[in-house]
Design a protein around this motif. Sequence first.
Motif, PDB file in Angstrom:
ATOM      1  N   LYS A 126       0.838  -1.208   0.000  1.00 47.72           N
ATOM      2  CA  LYS A 126       0.000   0.000   0.000  1.00 47.72           C
ATOM      3  C   LYS A 126       0.870   1.255   0.000  1.00 47.72           C
ATOM      4  CE  LYS A 126      -4.099  -1.935   2.133  1.00 47.72           C
ATOM      5  NZ  LYS A 126      -5.003  -1.921   3.294  1.00 47.72           N
ATOM      6  N   ALA A 127       1.964   1.217   0.761  1.00 53.24           N
ATOM      7  CA  ALA A 127       2.864   2.365   0.803  1.00 53.24           C
ATOM      8  C   ALA A 127       3.531   2.594  -0.549  1.00 53.24           C
ATOM      9  CB  ALA A 127       3.912   2.164   1.880  1.00 53.24           C
ATOM     10  N   ILE A 128       3.931   1.508  -1.192  1.00 55.12           N
ATOM     11  CA  ILE A 128       4.581   1.627  -2.505  1.00 55.12           C
ATOM     12  C   ILE A 128       3.596   2.176  -3.547  1.00 55.12           C
ATOM     13  CG2 ILE A 128       5.551   0.277  -4.410  1.00 55.12           C
ATOM     14  CD1 ILE A 128       6.841  -1.521  -2.246  1.00 55.12           C
ATOM     15  N   LYS A 129       2.343   1.722  -3.484  1.00 59.07           N
ATOM     16  CA  LYS A 129       1.336   2.167  -4.441  1.00 59.07           C
ATOM     17  C   LYS A 129       0.776   3.541  -4.089  1.00 59.07           C
ATOM     18  CE  LYS A 129      -0.237  -2.475  -5.634  1.00 59.07           C
ATOM     19  NZ  LYS A 129      -1.355  -3.427  -5.563  1.00 59.07           N
ATOM     20  N   GLY A 130       1.077   4.024  -2.902  1.00 61.98           N
ATOM     21  CA  GLY A 130       0.591   5.336  -2.484  1.00 61.98           C
ATOM     22  C   GLY A 130      -0.838   5.317  -2.002  1.00 61.98           C
ATOM     23  N   GLU A 131      -1.333   4.152  -1.598  1.00 61.40           N
ATOM     24  CA  GLU A 131      -2.704   4.038  -1.106  1.00 61.40           C
ATOM     25  C   GLU A 131      -2.746   4.419   0.365  1.00 61.40           C
ATOM     26  OE1 GLU A 131      -3.834   0.008  -1.818  1.00 61.40           O
ATOM     27  OE2 GLU A 131      -3.632   0.188  -3.984  1.00 61.40           O
ATOM     28  N   SER A 132      -3.921   4.845   0.794  1.00 60.12           N
ATOM     29  CA  SER A 132      -4.071   5.157   2.212  1.00 60.12           C
ATOM     30  C   SER A 132      -4.363   3.870   2.970  1.00 60.12           C
ATOM     31  CB  SER A 132      -5.191   6.164   2.439  1.00 60.12           C
ATOM     32  OG  SER A 132      -6.421   5.605   2.026  1.00 60.12           O
ATOM     33  N   MET A 133      -3.899   3.841   4.219  1.00 68.20           N
ATOM     34  CA  MET A 133      -4.110   2.646   5.029  1.00 68.20           C
ATOM     35  C   MET A 133      -5.364   2.828   5.774  1.00 68.20           C
ATOM     36  SD  MET A 133      -0.455   1.600   6.407  1.00 68.20           S
ATOM     37  CE  MET A 133       0.859   1.171   5.308  1.00 68.20           C
TER      38      MET A 133
END
Length: 133
Positions: A126-133
């Motif tokens: 998620k961090a690599i894709k830039g998604e929010s957690m």
Amino acid sequence: MAISFDKAFGIHQHALTARSSRAEVLASNLANADTPGYKAKDMDFQAALNQAQNNQGFSLSRTNQQHFAVEIAPPGMVQFRVPNQPDTGDGNTVDVQTERNNYMENALQYQASLEFLNGKISGLLKAIKGESM
């Protein structure tokens, strides 16, 4: 910026290695339950975990790249277990019920470490894709 997998995964990657080694020892006990003279063994999990974290295992050199890499636990990590039952006359100290319980407990702890790692990997993705957690 590089990702440090050792920091990201924490102790769980090393716990998997130690749990896997212990599973082999416990499975060997179960396989030899009827072998006369076989002595039940177990592993010091904390020592195995420390060894895995410090990457201090012994490995055999390979003479061919197609051979499997084999790691051997350092001496003293695998020890004979003190039997819970009296000798049955054949010298075998394996208590099948105890071994099954230890094997299942170890398998559950292995699964828990896998779940923790899966959560860590999902967070990294998620961090690599830039998604929010």
